[in-house]
Every structure is written in C-alpha cells, then in structure tokens.
Design an enzyme around this catalytic site. Structure first.
Site, PDB file in Angstrom:
ATOM      1  N   GLU A 145     -18.854  -7.433  10.960  1.00 13.49           N
ATOM      2  CA  GLU A 145     -19.421  -6.270  11.671  1.00 13.49           C
ATOM      3  C   GLU A 145     -20.721  -6.623  12.400  1.00 13.49           C
ATOM      4  O   GLU A 145     -21.748  -5.957  12.219  1.00 13.49           O
ATOM      5  CB  GLU A 145     -19.640  -5.099  10.701  1.00 13.49           C
ATOM      6  N   GLU A 150     -10.650  -4.262   7.339  1.00 19.91           N
ATOM      7  CA  GLU A 150     -11.228  -3.228   6.465  1.00 19.91           C
ATOM      8  C   GLU A 150     -10.639  -1.899   6.891  1.00 19.91           C
ATOM      9  O   GLU A 150     -10.790  -1.494   8.049  1.00 19.91           O
ATOM     10  CB  GLU A 150     -12.760  -3.165   6.588  1.00 19.91           C
TER      11      GLU A 150
HETATM   12  O1  AHR Z   1     -16.344  -2.011   2.601  1.00 23.53           O
HETATM   13  C1  AHR Z   1     -17.653  -1.514   2.572  1.00 23.53           C
HETATM   14  C2  AHR Z   1     -18.467  -1.923   3.777  1.00 23.53           C
HETATM   15  O2  AHR Z   1     -17.971  -1.289   4.920  1.00 23.53           O
HETATM   16  C3  AHR Z   1     -18.440  -3.390   4.146  1.00 23.53           C
HETATM   17  O3  AHR Z   1     -19.376  -4.134   3.456  1.00 23.53           O
HETATM   18  C4  AHR Z   1     -18.779  -3.372   5.600  1.00 23.53           C
HETATM   19  O4  AHR Z   1     -18.235  -4.453   6.282  1.00 23.53           O
HETATM   20  C5  AHR Z   1     -18.291  -2.038   6.083  1.00 23.53           C
HETATM   21  O5  AHR Z   1     -19.255  -1.361   6.800  1.00 23.53           O
END
Ligand code: AHR
Length: 497
Positions: free
Chosen positions: A172, A291
């Site tokens: 990210e 994610e």
């Molecule tokens: O999964 C939780 C968090 O969400 C992770 O660390 C991050 O990459 C995202 O913002």
C-alpha cells in the site's frame, strides 16, 4: 420471483488459479502471537505452533499465505527475526504501535507454512528500506549456499533454501498512513529497480507491484498507471486491496458491494492493458487481490487499545451472517474474473479480521465467513464457467441494477464434477431457480449445501456456532434441468456429478 441460469461446459472463463484462495498473516494483533504461535498453549507443537489452528487452516485448504505485512512490513527489519531467539530485539512496531518481540520471523513462518500445507507469499519493505534489504532477504531465503546471506541461513539451522516463489514489492505504498509512503513516480522507480535486483538473485520468482489501497483513493487508478509505466516489464502482477462494511446498517446496499469490487477489477485490468498497449508489450500483467474482506466491526474498540503492548486484540471483527453473504459474493466475483485475477488473499487468517479465532490459552473456532471461504476453496478448483443469469434486479443507495442472484460455476475436469456457487441477496423472498445444464448430460445432484439464518446479525462464538451450513438444500435434478427454491439471504453450493 424467478431466476434462470445456463451453465455450459463451453462457456469457459479460465482455469481457476488456486492461489485465489490465499490468505494473509501479518505481525499484527493476535495473528502471530496467540494465533498461529503460542508456545505455552496445550495444543502447541515442538515449535510453539498451535496444532488446533493448523487443523482449521488445513480445512480451508489455503494454498498461499502473504507475510509478514501489511502496513507492518513498511518499517520492518527482516534481520531482527532470524537467528537465536534470545538475541532478537524487541522493537517498536510503528504501523500498529505495538511491541514486536520478533520471536517469529522468516524461518519460523516458513516452518509453519509447511505444516499448514501452504506456500509463503513474502512482502519486502519498500517503506523505510529498499533494494539492498530486499535482495539480501531473497538471497537468505532462496540461494542454495556459499554466500554471506545463504550461509547465514544455514548457520541458523536451515540447510535447504525456502525457495519462496511469490514476492510483494512493498505494501500500500499509495497510502499516506504507510511508513515511507511514496508518490506513484517514486514508488514505480523503486519497485522497478528492486524487481530488477531481485530477479538477478533469483530469476524464477514472481513479483507483485502495489496498486491502490482501495477504490476510494484519490490517486486511483493513476497510481496503477504510473507505477506500471515504470515497472511493467519487471513485474508479473499488480495488487488490489479492498475492505467493505455495513456502517449505516443498509443491508441491501451492503450486499451489493461486490459490484464495486467487480468495477475495481475491471478498471485495474483496463489500466494494465492500457500500459501494455502504450509500451507495445507482449506481456500481460495479471491481478493479485492480496487483501480483501469485511472490516469495520472492530474500528471503534481498536481506538481504545493502549499503545506499545505485545499482541493486543486488534482488528478482531466478530463477523455476522450477512458478512458471510458478502464474502461469498466477493469470492464469486473472483471466479467471474478467473482469467485475470490469479491470486487473492483473504485478509487475514487468524484473529485479525479473520475466519479463524482463538482464545489465548484456550479454544479456537470458526467465524461465519469461514464457510463460504472453505466451500469455494475446496470445491472451486477447475475451470471457471460463465453462467448466463437472468435474474430480477434491485437498486440500492449506491448501486443500480444489482442482480438478486450472484453465481459462479466451476467444472473440475479431473473429477468431472460441477459446482455452482450462489448467493440470493433478496432480504425477504426466496427465488425459484432453474438451471439449464445442457452440456452435462446424465449428471445427478450430489449435494446442496446452504448457509442461512433468520437473523442477519447472528454471530458465532467459541460456545455457539449459530451460523453453520447444512446439507438439506432443496435442489432437484429433472431431465437436465436443476430446480431449486433458493432461500432469502442465503449462500448455496450446489454440487453435481
Ligand atoms: O489487513 C489490515 C491492514 O489493511 C494491512 O496491514 C494493510 O495493508 C491494510 O490497510
């Protein structure tokens, strides 16, 4: 209400890459400490890993697990987590403002992955660090021996390389919350040069470049375009992240949110192909949705957690029944894009926004979202078929023309089985479904699994599994036509052979 679906062997999207059933373990909250690793637990094995948790992970048949972050990786020194445990430093973990004891690191996680029958997807720190730390870590994990870092691994008791194949170039990096946040130009150049160096160390690896953290980012989708403009030829995948919530308690709108995910996938696919055209490249970049999940229940309670403690209960969403329906729809969305989405990681796996929960020194159990994840992972391997769906639609606050029925079908050529996954999003009515299985002559119904509950807000706890599937679905086969009355707000798995 009626819906008609056609499932035909000839309407193929692509072979499902099993890595779309991946997951994620970050050094965050109780995912590692108190989740997968708890040496004092009665179920702990000789390495301190909880065997009860490993069993649940195996039930999910998770093919790949992203590690060690997440936001955490952007300020992580991987060297802190290798070598004798007693020498490892306690550090301030900046992303989640906790204490990291480093009792688990690269080698322990590789050991755990083996025991859980899964592969590691390793992320490198492109926040506070860069090319050098990344290429050293890769030499440590993948080089056979005879060099400084590979011999250091051997001296730590790991004679054989871990041979980690999939690597994320940071996490990210578009997000202002990220330690070492970068503009798309800064990140694109760094990703390109890091990828180049890593491929020199081990040309067999696959690399994932960061895209946007979610569709609401002001730089989406320019961040993707710019970073790919730099790194296109050096990387294989681009990452997508997205979490949803039902903050306004508008379930019709909430259950439609996989349409946003669908739009996200289409936009990123187009962006990749635009850069491909611009570069006159022969190479296609695929998508790693590394994610995704529901995340909102725990936001408030997380604000009350004291900083600088070890493994506090962070991001411990307690999932309800409607969350399982949206999770099912998101998994269906991945299957509908099996031609371009080659990896996806449910974030995360244990305790932290997770399908598996544990008590410290106690029991482990399954959240509601465990079930659609397990069903798709276990039965959704083979060729994704494109069902032609004629279903009634609705409008919600943010979406128009939302089909009440979401569906995906997977044909397993080896076992010759067909599985149809389906969500009915109607809040009050069942839907009378007929599926035309024209190309599957002689097939019989094997199983109709249903996840349903009259209470959309029902949750599971260690004591009470209120939300769990049953196999008494009413689907029937009649002359090549499958008929079913699909209950209101339900997740369905219809298996034929
Ligand atoms: O999964 C939780 C968090 O969400 C992770 O660390 C991050 O990459 C995202 O913002």
């Amino acid at each position: 209400l009626k819906a008609k679906v056609i499932v035909d062997k000839d309407y193929q999207i692509a072979k499902v890459d099993e890595r779309i059933y991946g997951s994620f373990i970050e050094h965050l909250g109780r995912a590692v400490y108190g989740g997968i690793y708890e040496p004092e637990h009665p179920e702990a094995d000789e390495n301190g890993f909880r065997k009860d948790v490993i069993e649940l992970v195996k039930e999910l048949q998770v093919p790949i697990v992203r590690y060690p972050g997440g936001n955490m990786v952007s300020a992580y020194n991987w060297e802190d987590g290798v070598g004798p445990k007693e020498d490892r430093p306690r550090r301030l973990e900046l992303a989640w403002r906790t204490i990291e004891t480093n009792q688990v690191g690269t080698n322990e996680f590789a050991d755990w992955a083996k025991k859980a029958n899964t592969e590691v997807m390793m992320a490198v720190n492109l926040g506070t660090r860069g090319i050098d730390a990344a290429r050293n870590l890769l030499e440590y994990t993948n080089h056979p021996g005879g060099t400084y870092w590979s011999d250091l691994r051997k001296s730590h008791g790991y004679e054989q390389p871990h041979n980690i194949k999939t690597w994320c170039l940071g996490n990210e990096m578009d997000g202002p919350w990220q330690v070492g946040h970068k503009t798309a130009h800064e990140y694109g150049r760094l990703a390109q040069e890091t990828a180049k160096a890593m491929r020199l160390v081990d040309p067999s690896i696959e690399l994932v470049v960061c895209g946007s953290s979610n569709t609401g980012m002001p730089t989406f989708p320019e961040y993707e375009a710019t970073s790919l403009d730099h790194a296109y030829e050096e990387v294989d995948y681009i990452s997508l992240h997205q979490y949803y919530g039902n903050r306004t308690n508008d379930t019709a709108n909430y259950l439609a949110k996989n349409l946003d995910m669908d739009h996200f996938i289409k936009t990123v696919t187009s962006t990749c192909d635009y850069i491909k055209a611009k570069k006159r490249s022969k190479k296609t970049i695929n998508l790693s949705f590394d994610e995704w999940n529901v995340w909102y229940h725990s936001n408030q309670q997380d604000k009350e957690i004291e900083p600088w403690t070890v493994a506090p209960p962070q991001l411990e969403d307690q999932y309800n029944f409607e969350d399982a329906l949206l999770v099912g729809s998101m998994l269906i969305t991945f299957l509908q894009h099996a031609d371009r989405v080659k990896m996806a990681c449910m974030a995360q796996l244990v305790n932290v926004i997770a399908p598996i929960m544990t008590e410290n020194n106690g029991r482990s159990w399954k959240q509601t979202i465990f079930y659609p994840y397990m069903h798709t992972s276990v039965f959704g391997r083979g060729i994704a078929l494109k069902p032609i769906v004629h279903a009634p639609k609705y409008d919600s606050k943010d979406f128009t023309d939302v089909p009440y029925i979401d569906s995906a079908a997977v044909y397993n050529e080896e076992t010759e089985e067909v599985t149809i996954f389906m969500v009915n999003k109607h809040l009050t009515d069942s839907i009378s479904l007929s599926v035309d299985l024209r190309s599957f002559e002689g097939y019989e119904l094997d199983q109709h699994i249903v996840l349903e509950n009259d209470d959309l807000k029902a949750v599971n706890t260690a004591d009470n599994q209120k939300v769990k599937p049953h196999t008494n679905g009413n689907a029937k086969m009649d002359n090549g036509m499958l008929e079913a009355n699909v209950s209101k707000t339900s997740w369905n798995v219809i298996r034929l052979k």
